[in-house]
Design an enzyme around this catalytic site. Structure first.
Site, PDB file in Angstrom:
ATOM      1  N   LYS A 165      -9.572  -5.148 -12.198  1.00 23.53           N
ATOM      2  CA  LYS A 165      -8.683  -4.047 -12.601  1.00 23.53           C
ATOM      3  C   LYS A 165      -8.687  -3.839 -14.126  1.00 23.53           C
ATOM      4  CE  LYS A 165      -5.551  -4.558  -8.580  1.00 23.53           C
ATOM      5  NZ  LYS A 165      -5.318  -3.215  -8.009  1.00 23.53           N
ATOM      6  N   LYS A 172       0.153  -3.151 -12.066  1.00 22.87           N
ATOM      7  CA  LYS A 172      -0.552  -3.490 -10.831  1.00 22.87           C
ATOM      8  C   LYS A 172      -0.808  -4.988 -10.876  1.00 22.87           C
ATOM      9  CE  LYS A 172      -3.840  -0.530 -12.002  1.00 22.87           C
ATOM     10  NZ  LYS A 172      -4.254   0.223 -10.847  1.00 22.87           N
ATOM     11  N   ARG A 173      -1.272  -5.562  -9.798  1.00 22.22           N
ATOM     12  CA  ARG A 173      -1.578  -6.986  -9.836  1.00 22.22           C
ATOM     13  C   ARG A 173      -2.650  -7.296 -10.879  1.00 22.22           C
ATOM     14  NH1 ARG A 173       0.253 -10.563  -6.506  1.00 22.22           N
ATOM     15  NH2 ARG A 173      -1.609 -11.843  -6.668  1.00 22.22           N
ATOM     16  N   HIS A 221     -10.010  -3.290   3.624  1.00 20.47           N
ATOM     17  CA  HIS A 221      -9.366  -3.032   2.338  1.00 20.47           C
ATOM     18  C   HIS A 221     -10.145  -3.498   1.128  1.00 20.47           C
ATOM     19  CE1 HIS A 221      -5.311  -1.474   3.179  1.00 20.47           C
ATOM     20  NE2 HIS A 221      -5.461  -2.071   4.339  1.00 20.47           N
ATOM     21  N   LYS A 278       0.922   7.376  -7.212  1.00 19.62           N
ATOM     22  CA  LYS A 278       2.342   7.415  -7.600  1.00 19.62           C
ATOM     23  C   LYS A 278       2.502   8.052  -8.976  1.00 19.62           C
ATOM     24  CE  LYS A 278       2.839   2.988  -5.237  1.00 19.62           C
ATOM     25  NZ  LYS A 278       2.796   1.530  -5.503  1.00 19.62           N
ATOM     26  N   THR A 303      -3.283   2.836  -4.953  1.00 22.53           N
ATOM     27  CA  THR A 303      -2.203   3.747  -4.578  1.00 22.53           C
ATOM     28  C   THR A 303      -1.286   3.952  -5.778  1.00 22.53           C
ATOM     29  OG1 THR A 303      -1.059   1.832  -3.649  1.00 22.53           O
ATOM     30  CG2 THR A 303      -2.150   3.330  -2.093  1.00 22.53           C
TER      31      THR A 303
HETATM   32  C1  LIG Z   1       1.834   0.674  -5.509  1.00 24.14           C
HETATM   33  C2  LIG Z   1       2.039  -0.750  -5.808  1.00 24.14           C
HETATM   34  C3  LIG Z   1       0.942  -1.603  -5.956  1.00 24.14           C
HETATM   35  C4  LIG Z   1      -0.490  -1.115  -5.882  1.00 24.14           C
HETATM   36  O1  LIG Z   1      -0.898  -0.659  -7.153  1.00 24.14           O
HETATM   37  P1  LIG Z   1      -2.440  -0.398  -7.491  1.00 24.14           P
HETATM   38  O2  LIG Z   1      -2.374   0.235  -8.834  1.00 24.14           O
HETATM   39  O3  LIG Z   1      -2.951   0.541  -6.455  1.00 24.14           O
HETATM   40  O4  LIG Z   1      -3.118  -1.698  -7.490  1.00 24.14           O
HETATM   41  C5  LIG Z   1       1.170  -2.930  -6.239  1.00 24.14           C
HETATM   42  N1  LIG Z   1       2.423  -3.414  -6.366  1.00 24.14           N
HETATM   43  C6  LIG Z   1       3.499  -2.616  -6.240  1.00 24.14           C
HETATM   44  C7  LIG Z   1       4.856  -3.201  -6.407  1.00 24.14           C
HETATM   45  C8  LIG Z   1       3.351  -1.266  -5.951  1.00 24.14           C
HETATM   46  O5  LIG Z   1       4.432  -0.488  -5.817  1.00 24.14           O
END
Ligand SMILES: *Cc1c(COP(=O)(O)O)cnc(C)c1O
Length: 813
Positions: A549, A543-544, A355, A655, A651
């Site tokens: 990022k 996101k985190r 990952h 979304k 991911t």
């Molecule tokens: C999808 C998701 C992530 C991953 O987000 P990235 O933009 O791919 O880092 C992290 N936290 C939650 C709660 C998510 O639903």
């Protein structure tokens, strides 16, 4: 009962009386949730047992997805959707005076994960069950999930996530299926009947007790199992001779140490060094999970050589890598197999997903720690390493260099990624670019040794949760346009392309987006008392929080916009609302000060009457799955702006795309594949490519200070971080940020990409003004998002890695 509203209502009211002694008039929202959840859980009970029985009868090959994280979120709405009961229940509850959405809010999020990796595991479970595969999850039932984030005075404050405070209606404790896990002790070697035997003595014994959660597939699928393990004391106080001096304290100490094993989820990047508890958690998962897998396999009464034909064990990142030596231990020590046979079986059973390429995130454990906590497992790791290195030196007599690069045990450390690659038959990356970089850079020596092992499986997301459930209005319009077939076959969303210039569809899509934005605006008003303009562009980065990022680049750009508006107050602009949500690992100080900065900027911008009709900034606290479900359907612009080469897949990007947001992004992770499908017209690309980034790292020709000196916009915002003005603060509050860019030479190319990023935002403004054009791009994005359904991803894992087929294809069209 769930197909007939009147039957549902009467059954529901009866349960309320018999279980809680309440009439519907006295019930609280919490009561309604509890009764509804329990009813569903009991309703699927028979199907669940039936699924397990049919797997046994047909000797179906089973996949077990081992993961330290399952970021599940809430289950009520999703389970109702998958069972086809959403409508009956919504209408039935409405008749009883309750709103289903309000009831869903009663459920605590199961936040057993940090971010993308854990959410991927949850999406995979949903797809496995929905596609009719025999695939199960294996994880830990953390007493406390990822911390709850509060923003106090602009700072992140962490609170315990007490998600099990009330009973969890979905789980089933299976005390009869508990297994024993052993830690510490010493290994005694003995000869018996000409065979060497290894016996661990003086070990500490812990019970692993499984809590099973049903994983309900969509439509007429089966019910799979997510098995979450909880640690319990294996000491019987009655037989301990507690009267002996100090033994009572020993008992308490033991109990405390046992309970701590499944007490809490480690936050990402917390610096695992010395965290023996984390190692304990990993072994606990691996040992308990494997024992239960083998117990099921043993019922088939087949020889162990059949294991790879009946069982696939997949490890989600290196966290569960100990399944490899643990399976060896069980096969060799407990089942009496020879080393070579056991090794063949193990390496044909285990597969591994990588990952991350970030070197700081590649797991390593000090040899001493592994040897003390898991003495026999460590011996096996050493043996694996010895044989592997021996094999290399046989093949490459001058291969000392190679050996030191790829050894599993090296410099007093156990390298988990090396063990995972050597001990498995498949290693996959999570996006095409990521897999290429694995093969050509980070894991190149392994790729040269085992080229056939490496493959790509681009991540995906379940369109059931992220589109059908999170955005029901959009789903309805899609179905009105192309029929409902896409719900089972998400690729069919492509049918929308034909309608990309259909003005009726364009209008409907924009109307739904606006209504989702209004709903989010109302949520924001309630939470923070800030009014946001639903006609502004909702520009979202959730996101985190991580330096790579680049939330920092985003907020620096907002500071520049603020300055620009102040300098030219009369210039017309497309209003923007920048929305952030992110948790930072508690020990990650840079990330935490970026959160503080976002909040300071938000405060200044939102209060300034000259600016706040054109620009707003929001930081929504406690990012989680259920918050993501509220935010993403309301986004116009999706920020996917990581330094190229750093985000393995992402991911979140998928979304947003599925919900019709347009992406501003770098050519990183799965953005690259999004771009291949969408083209330049339907996505806003900017910034360095991963190749350019790698070249700069190599040749050292990027100097952040030069960019700072040359670009007055950048100089101004950087200076504003550390000198009194609109964004600063008590002195040197943002020193850490300032230094990370100018003293540590901007490792993530924030300043380097700033200009290109700012220009691309200008383009976005221009395109947004042309509503029909924007709507067309939105439709094209949705049309291509089916490709990123985790159903597609799981079909590829099933066919190319696990070699399994759907179990009941007859039920699944
Ligand atoms: C999808 C998701 C992530 C991953 O987000 P990235 O933009 O791919 O880092 C992290 N936290 C939650 C709660 C998510 O639903």
């Amino acid at each position: 009962m769930f197909n007939n509203k009147e039957l549902f209502k009467s059954a529901f009211k009866e349960q309320l009386v018999s279980r809680l002694g309440k009439d519907i008039e006295e019930a609280t929202a919490g009561d309604i949730y509890k009764i509804l959840g329990t009813l569903i859980r009991e309703f699927i009970g028979r199907e669940w047992a039936e699924t397990n029985r049919s797997y046994m009868d047909q000797q179906e090959k089973q996949v077990y997805y081992f993961s330290m994280e399952f970021l599940i979120g809430r289950l009520l709405g999703n389970n109702l959707l998958n069972l086809g009961m959403l409508r009956t229940v919504r209408e039935g509850l409405a008749d009883l005076g309750w709103n289903l959405e309000e009831i869903e809010e009663q459920e605590p999020d199961a936040g057993l994960g940090n971010g993308g990796l854990g959410r991927l595991a949850a999406c995979f479970l949903d797809s496995l069950a929905s596609l009719g595969y025999a695939g199960h999850g294996c994880g830990i039932r953390y007493r406390f999930g990822l911390f709850e984030q509060k923003i106090i005075d602009g700072h992140q404050v962490e609170l315990p996530d007490d998600w099990l405070q009330k009973s969890n209606v979905w789980e089933e404790r299976r005390a009869d299926k508990r297994v024993e896990v052993r830690f510490w002790g010493q290994v005694e070697v003995a000869e018996k009947d000409g065979k060497t035997q290894f016996n661990t003595v003086n070990y500490e014994k812990v019970w692993a007790v499984p809590y099973d959660v049903p994983v309900i597939g969509y439509g007429d699928s089966q019910v799979n199992t997510l098995r979450l393990w909880s640690a319990e004391s294996a000491m019987d106080p009655a037989r301990m001779g507690l009267e002996v001096q100090n033994s009572y304290y020993k008992f308490l100490e033991y109990n405390r140490s046992v309970e701590s094993i499944s007490e809490f989820l480690y936050p990402d990047d917390s610096g695992y060094e010395g965290k023996i508890l984390r190692l304990k958690q990993q072994y606990f998962l691996c040992s308990a999970g494997l024992q239960s897998v083998l117990r099921t396999f043993d019922k088939l009464e087949l020889p162990y050589s059949e294991l790879p034909n009946k069982v696939a064990i997949h490890i989600n990142d290196t966290h569960p890598t100990l399944v490899i030596p643990e399976l060896m231990r069980i096969l060799v020590d407990d089942k009496g197999l020879g080393w070579d046979e056991a090794w063949d079986i193990t390496t044909q059973t285990v597969s591994y997903t990588n990952h991350t390429l970030l070197s700081e995130a590649l797991e390593k454990w000090p040899v001493n720690m592994v040897r003390e906590l898991l003495p026999r497992v460590y011996m096996i790791i050493e043996e694996i390493n010895k044989r592997f290195c021996g094999m290399l030196l046989d093949r490459f007599p001058d291969g000392q260099d190679l050996v030191s690069k790829v050894a599993i045990v090296e410099s007093d450390q156990v390298k988990m990624a090396h063990l995972a690659i050597v001990g498995s038959y498949s290693v996959n990356g999570v996006a095409e670019l990521h897999t290429e970089l694995l093969k050509t850079n980070v894991m190149k020596p392994f790729y040269d040794l085992f080229p056939d092992r490496f493959n790509n499986k681009t991540n995906g997301i379940t369109h059931r949760r992220w589109l059908i459930h999170a955005n029901p209005e959009l789903s309805n319009v899609i179905s009105e346009t192309i029929g409902t077939w896409w719900m089972k076959r998400p690729h069919q969303l492509l049918g929308l392309e034909t309608f990309k210039e259909d003005s009726a569809l364009r209008e409907k899509i924009m109307k739904i987006k606006r209504s989702n934005k209004l709903r989010l605006a109302e949520f924001i008003r309630q939470k923070q008392g800030v009014m946001v303009d639903p006609d502004s562009i909702f520009d979202v980065q959730v996101k985190r929080l991580h330096a790579y990022k680049r939330q920092l680049m985003n907020i620096l750009h907002v500071m520049y916009l603020y300055n620009d508006i102040k300098d030219h107050p009369s210039v017309d602009r497309v209003p923007r609302t920048f929305i952030f949500a992110a948790k930072a690992a508690p020990g990650y100080y840079l990330a935490k000060s970026i959160i503080k900065l976002i909040n300071v900027v938000a405060n200044t911008v939102n209060k300034d009457p000259q600016v706040n009709s054109k620009l707003k900034v929001l930081f929504l606290e406690n990012y989680s799955v259920s918050l993501a479900e509220k935010i993403i359907p309301a986004a116009d612009v999706s920020e996917q702006i990581s330094t190229a080469g750093k985000e393995a897949s992402g991911t979140g990007n998928m979304k947003f795309m599925m919900n019709g947001a347009l992406t501003i992004g770098t050519l990183d992770g799965a953005n690259v594949e999004m771009h291949q499908m969408l083209g330049d017209d339907n996505m806003f690309l900017f910034g360095l490519t991963s190749e350019e980034v790698l070249n700069y790292y190599k040749n050292g020709e990027y100097i952040a200070k030069d960019v700072y000196q040359k670009d007055p916009r950048i100089k101004r915002v950087m200076d504003q971080l550390v000198s009194p003005g609109p964004f600063c603060c008590h002195e040197r509050e943002f020193n850490l940020i300032y230094q990370s860019i100018l003293e540590h030479n901007d490792e993530f190319f924030v300043l380097k990409d700033f200009d290109s990023y700012a220009n691309t935002h200008d383009t976005i403004d221009q395109v947004y003004l042309n509503t029909p054009e924007w709507a067309t791009k939105t439709i094209v994005n949705i049309a291509h998002a089916g490709h990123f359904s985790s159903d597609c991803t799981i079909n590829r894992y099933a066919a190319n890695i696990w070699d399994i087929r759907p179990v009941r294809p007859s039920l699944h069209v």
